[in-house]
Scaffold this motif. Structure first.
Motif, PDB file in Angstrom:
ATOM      1  N   GLN A   1       0.799  -1.223  -0.014  1.00 33.12           N
ATOM      2  CA  GLN A   1       0.084   0.026   0.004  1.00 33.12           C
ATOM      3  C   GLN A   1       0.752   1.372   0.039  1.00 33.12           C
ATOM      4  O   GLN A   1       1.841   1.429   0.944  1.00 33.12           O
ATOM      5  CB  GLN A   1      -0.921   0.030   1.245  1.00 33.12           C
ATOM      6  CG  GLN A   1      -1.868  -1.438   1.183  1.00 33.12           C
ATOM      7  CD  GLN A   1      -2.557  -1.535   2.474  1.00 33.12           C
ATOM      8  OE1 GLN A   1      -3.064  -2.560   2.879  1.00 33.12           O
ATOM      9  NE2 GLN A   1      -2.297  -0.398   3.317  1.00 33.12           N
ATOM     10  N   THR A   2       0.410   2.260  -0.931  1.00 33.70           N
ATOM     11  CA  THR A   2       1.104   3.325  -0.879  1.00 33.70           C
ATOM     12  C   THR A   2       0.292   4.733  -1.063  1.00 33.70           C
ATOM     13  O   THR A   2       0.872   5.635  -1.538  1.00 33.70           O
ATOM     14  CB  THR A   2       2.252   3.381  -2.269  1.00 33.70           C
ATOM     15  OG1 THR A   2       1.440   3.180  -3.443  1.00 33.70           O
ATOM     16  CG2 THR A   2       3.084   2.109  -2.251  1.00 33.70           C
ATOM     17  N   HIS A   3      -0.819   4.617  -0.456  1.00 34.85           N
ATOM     18  CA  HIS A   3      -1.685   5.679  -0.456  1.00 34.85           C
ATOM     19  C   HIS A   3      -2.304   5.960  -1.911  1.00 34.85           C
ATOM     20  O   HIS A   3      -2.301   7.344  -2.297  1.00 34.85           O
ATOM     21  CB  HIS A   3      -1.242   6.657   0.318  1.00 34.85           C
ATOM     22  CG  HIS A   3      -0.984   6.686   1.575  1.00 34.85           C
ATOM     23  ND1 HIS A   3      -2.037   6.747   2.481  1.00 34.85           N
ATOM     24  CD2 HIS A   3      -0.045   6.149   2.227  1.00 34.85           C
ATOM     25  CE1 HIS A   3      -1.624   6.270   3.719  1.00 34.85           C
ATOM     26  NE2 HIS A   3      -0.316   6.104   3.668  1.00 34.85           N
ATOM     27  N   SER A   4      -2.327   5.180  -2.802  1.00 32.41           N
ATOM     28  CA  SER A   4      -2.394   5.388  -4.343  1.00 32.41           C
ATOM     29  C   SER A   4      -3.876   5.123  -4.602  1.00 32.41           C
ATOM     30  O   SER A   4      -4.618   4.933  -3.626  1.00 32.41           O
ATOM     31  CB  SER A   4      -1.608   4.505  -5.070  1.00 32.41           C
ATOM     32  OG  SER A   4      -1.950   3.072  -5.104  1.00 32.41           O
ATOM     33  N   SER A   5      -4.338   5.271  -5.772  1.00 27.90           N
ATOM     34  CA  SER A   5      -5.620   5.053  -6.273  1.00 27.90           C
ATOM     35  C   SER A   5      -5.577   3.747  -7.194  1.00 27.90           C
ATOM     36  O   SER A   5      -6.414   3.410  -7.931  1.00 27.90           O
ATOM     37  CB  SER A   5      -6.031   6.123  -7.143  1.00 27.90           C
ATOM     38  OG  SER A   5      -5.375   6.327  -8.280  1.00 27.90           O
ATOM     39  N   ASN A   6      -4.652   2.953  -7.214  1.00 29.95           N
ATOM     40  CA  ASN A   6      -4.284   1.708  -8.038  1.00 29.95           C
ATOM     41  C   ASN A   6      -5.069   0.644  -7.317  1.00 29.95           C
ATOM     42  O   ASN A   6      -5.085   0.215  -5.928  1.00 29.95           O
ATOM     43  CB  ASN A   6      -2.731   1.150  -8.043  1.00 29.95           C
ATOM     44  CG  ASN A   6      -1.870   2.354  -8.701  1.00 29.95           C
ATOM     45  OD1 ASN A   6      -2.516   2.975  -9.467  1.00 29.95           O
ATOM     46  ND2 ASN A   6      -0.841   2.391  -8.376  1.00 29.95           N
ATOM     47  N   VAL A   7      -5.761  -0.304  -8.025  1.00 31.65           N
ATOM     48  CA  VAL A   7      -6.435  -1.220  -7.805  1.00 31.65           C
ATOM     49  C   VAL A   7      -5.954  -2.736  -8.424  1.00 31.65           C
ATOM     50  O   VAL A   7      -5.675  -2.522  -9.673  1.00 31.65           O
ATOM     51  CB  VAL A   7      -8.074  -1.489  -8.094  1.00 31.65           C
ATOM     52  CG1 VAL A   7      -8.784  -2.668  -7.716  1.00 31.65           C
ATOM     53  CG2 VAL A   7      -8.662   0.022  -7.538  1.00 31.65           C
ATOM     54  N   HIS A   8      -5.748  -3.820  -7.602  1.00 26.79           N
ATOM     55  CA  HIS A   8      -5.367  -5.019  -8.231  1.00 26.79           C
ATOM     56  C   HIS A   8      -6.396  -5.955  -8.225  1.00 26.79           C
ATOM     57  O   HIS A   8      -7.104  -6.239  -7.500  1.00 26.79           O
ATOM     58  CB  HIS A   8      -4.055  -5.780  -6.909  1.00 26.79           C
ATOM     59  CG  HIS A   8      -3.560  -6.895  -7.278  1.00 26.79           C
ATOM     60  ND1 HIS A   8      -3.252  -7.277  -8.763  1.00 26.79           N
ATOM     61  CD2 HIS A   8      -3.471  -8.117  -6.661  1.00 26.79           C
ATOM     62  CE1 HIS A   8      -3.019  -8.677  -8.822  1.00 26.79           C
ATOM     63  NE2 HIS A   8      -3.256  -8.991  -7.331  1.00 26.79           N
ATOM     64  N   VAL A   9      -6.512  -6.423  -9.335  1.00 31.61           N
ATOM     65  CA  VAL A   9      -7.524  -7.587  -9.797  1.00 31.61           C
ATOM     66  C   VAL A   9      -6.738  -8.863  -9.879  1.00 31.61           C
ATOM     67  O   VAL A   9      -6.157  -9.243 -10.252  1.00 31.61           O
ATOM     68  CB  VAL A   9      -8.088  -7.402 -11.143  1.00 31.61           C
ATOM     69  CG1 VAL A   9      -9.146  -8.403 -11.209  1.00 31.61           C
ATOM     70  CG2 VAL A   9      -8.904  -6.082 -11.153  1.00 31.61           C
ATOM     71  N   PHE A  10      -7.040  -9.656  -8.653  1.00 32.89           N
ATOM     72  CA  PHE A  10      -6.338 -10.910  -8.159  1.00 32.89           C
ATOM     73  C   PHE A  10      -6.766 -11.984  -9.317  1.00 32.89           C
ATOM     74  O   PHE A  10      -7.952 -12.237  -9.549  1.00 32.89           O
ATOM     75  CB  PHE A  10      -6.790 -11.449  -7.012  1.00 32.89           C
ATOM     76  CG  PHE A  10      -5.917 -12.620  -6.632  1.00 32.89           C
ATOM     77  CD1 PHE A  10      -4.520 -12.664  -6.202  1.00 32.89           C
ATOM     78  CD2 PHE A  10      -6.752 -14.035  -6.493  1.00 32.89           C
ATOM     79  CE1 PHE A  10      -4.099 -13.886  -6.307  1.00 32.89           C
ATOM     80  CE2 PHE A  10      -6.059 -14.918  -6.409  1.00 32.89           C
ATOM     81  CZ  PHE A  10      -4.690 -15.188  -6.245  1.00 32.89           C
ATOM     82  N   ASN A  11      -5.868 -12.479  -9.994  1.00 36.77           N
ATOM     83  CA  ASN A  11      -5.984 -13.566 -11.154  1.00 36.77           C
ATOM     84  C   ASN A  11      -5.392 -14.876 -10.830  1.00 36.77           C
ATOM     85  O   ASN A  11      -5.328 -15.680 -11.641  1.00 36.77           O
ATOM     86  CB  ASN A  11      -5.448 -12.950 -12.501  1.00 36.77           C
ATOM     87  CG  ASN A  11      -4.191 -12.793 -12.388  1.00 36.77           C
ATOM     88  OD1 ASN A  11      -3.363 -12.976 -11.479  1.00 36.77           O
ATOM     89  ND2 ASN A  11      -3.478 -12.106 -13.307  1.00 36.77           N
ATOM     90  N   GLY A  12      -5.234 -15.028  -9.415  1.00 38.61           N
ATOM     91  CA  GLY A  12      -4.452 -16.228  -9.203  1.00 38.61           C
ATOM     92  C   GLY A  12      -3.262 -16.606  -8.801  1.00 38.61           C
ATOM     93  O   GLY A  12      -2.820 -17.383  -8.028  1.00 38.61           O
ATOM     94  N   VAL A  13      -2.416 -15.392  -9.108  1.00 37.37           N
ATOM     95  CA  VAL A  13      -0.972 -15.259  -8.875  1.00 37.37           C
ATOM     96  C   VAL A  13      -0.668 -14.587  -7.482  1.00 37.37           C
ATOM     97  O   VAL A  13      -1.066 -13.426  -7.339  1.00 37.37           O
ATOM     98  CB  VAL A  13      -0.280 -14.387  -9.888  1.00 37.37           C
ATOM     99  CG1 VAL A  13       1.188 -14.556  -9.591  1.00 37.37           C
ATOM    100  CG2 VAL A  13      -0.452 -15.216 -11.307  1.00 37.37           C
ATOM    101  N   LEU A  14      -0.237 -15.497  -6.473  1.00 30.69           N
ATOM    102  CA  LEU A  14       0.036 -14.952  -5.102  1.00 30.69           C
ATOM    103  C   LEU A  14       1.360 -13.940  -5.062  1.00 30.69           C
ATOM    104  O   LEU A  14       2.207 -14.366  -4.504  1.00 30.69           O
ATOM    105  CB  LEU A  14       0.133 -15.840  -4.234  1.00 30.69           C
ATOM    106  CG  LEU A  14      -1.337 -16.528  -3.790  1.00 30.69           C
ATOM    107  CD1 LEU A  14      -1.212 -17.775  -3.001  1.00 30.69           C
ATOM    108  CD2 LEU A  14      -1.982 -15.528  -3.018  1.00 30.69           C
ATOM    109  N   SER A  15       1.331 -12.842  -5.871  1.00 29.48           N
ATOM    110  CA  SER A  15       2.583 -12.068  -5.791  1.00 29.48           C
ATOM    111  C   SER A  15       2.255 -10.709  -5.130  1.00 29.48           C
ATOM    112  O   SER A  15       1.099 -10.129  -4.951  1.00 29.48           O
ATOM    113  CB  SER A  15       3.220 -11.690  -6.983  1.00 29.48           C
ATOM    114  OG  SER A  15       2.155 -11.150  -7.884  1.00 29.48           O
ATOM    115  N   VAL A  16       3.000 -10.082  -4.332  1.00 29.62           N
ATOM    116  CA  VAL A  16       2.620  -8.738  -3.734  1.00 29.62           C
ATOM    117  C   VAL A  16       2.775  -7.384  -4.696  1.00 29.62           C
ATOM    118  O   VAL A  16       3.776  -7.050  -5.290  1.00 29.62           O
ATOM    119  CB  VAL A  16       3.604  -8.470  -2.542  1.00 29.62           C
ATOM    120  CG1 VAL A  16       3.373  -7.048  -1.851  1.00 29.62           C
ATOM    121  CG2 VAL A  16       3.629  -9.603  -1.594  1.00 29.62           C
ATOM    122  N   VAL A  17       1.769  -6.964  -4.959  1.00 28.87           N
ATOM    123  CA  VAL A  17       1.382  -5.971  -5.992  1.00 28.87           C
ATOM    124  C   VAL A  17       1.390  -4.403  -5.471  1.00 28.87           C
ATOM    125  O   VAL A  17       0.720  -4.417  -4.464  1.00 28.87           O
ATOM    126  CB  VAL A  17       0.337  -6.163  -6.972  1.00 28.87           C
ATOM    127  CG1 VAL A  17       0.055  -4.964  -7.982  1.00 28.87           C
ATOM    128  CG2 VAL A  17       0.442  -7.700  -7.815  1.00 28.87           C
TER     129      VAL A  17
END
Length: 248
Positions: free
Chosen positions: A70-86
């Motif tokens: 988390q960086t106080h951004s407006s970015n959304v991660h759509v989880f697609n099955g890959v367990l990586s830290v986005v």
């Protein structure tokens, strides 16, 4: 077993489990006592991993826990099955047995569910992210997965209350509407209502089923971590509580 708070409205979704976790039930010590789930704190990394596993297992044993940076951004991660830290400040999915998580220490954790579409989301909404669109982007990402705002339930977990959120004139000028401020006792300072600000942002997207829990992280030192309280106490660091949602 870790302790957590739930939303009555989200509890009505029988296919969904969720929890806004307190700071009890973990293995950390000192200023991080006990369930510190902040991987970017200066706590022992092994203890943080244990705490995150304790939280996830307390909610739903065997669930895969998704973490975002988390960086106080407006970015959304759509989880697609890959367990990586986005790097993102919200995460959504339509998959089952996937535990979406955000960590907070005064900012508002918001958990979303459209039980009809089978889509869930979790967002970290501080004033900056909320102002820049993290809430709207989370809901739009859920819609891309088939969610309908008419069916989405949103619960706002423990965050700093207005009476303890004093800000200066520069902050005051950054928020367009002044309805979220009360005057402080200090000249040119104000008290900001983060929970109402976030709730109205949700409402403006067309979602009306909103559950603000009204719990103050600053005031409840035994139950929650607080960045603002850490600053006032001049502590060197602070822990973060975790909020989790999944569907099964």
């Amino acid at each position: 077993m870790a302790n957590y708070i739930t939303s009555g409205k989200l509890n009505a979704c029988k296919s969904v489990k969720h929890g806004f976790f307190k700071r009890s039930g973990g293995v950390s010590s000192g200023i991080y006592e006990k369930l510190n789930c902040g991987t970017h704190s200066h706590d022992d990394p092994g203890d943080v991993i244990k705490n995150r596993l304790i939280a996830a297992s307390s909610l739903h044993p065997g669930a895969k826990l998704v973490e975002i940076h988390q960086t106080h951004s407006s970015n959304v991660h759509v989880f697609n099955g890959v367990l990586s830290v986005v790097e993102a400040d919200a995460v959504v999915t339509d998959q089952k047995n996937i535990a979406l998580s955000v960590v907070t220490a005064d900012c508002a954790p918001i958990l979303f569910s459209d039980p009809n579409a089978g889509v869930i989301g979790a967002a970290h909404a501080g004033w900056q992210g909320a102002r820049n669109g993290i809430i709207e982007n989370t809901i739009n990402s859920m819609r891309d997965l088939g969610a309908n705002p008419d069916n989405i339930i949103a619960a706002i977990g423990p965050c700093i209350a207005q009476e303890n959120y004093e800000v200066g004139p520069e902050f005051y000028e950054r928020i367009v509407s002044k309805d979220y401020f009360n005057k402080s006792t200090r000249e040119n300072h104000y008290l900001f209502d983060l929970e109402s600000y976030a709730s109205d942002k949700i409402w403006q997207t067309g979602i009306t089923n909103i559950d603000p829990l009204g719990i103050d992280t600053y005031a409840e030192s035994n139950n929650f971590f607080s960045y603002r309280r850490k600053t006032h106490l001049k502590e060197k660091d602070y822990g973060r509580q975790i909020s989790i949602i999944l569907q099964h």
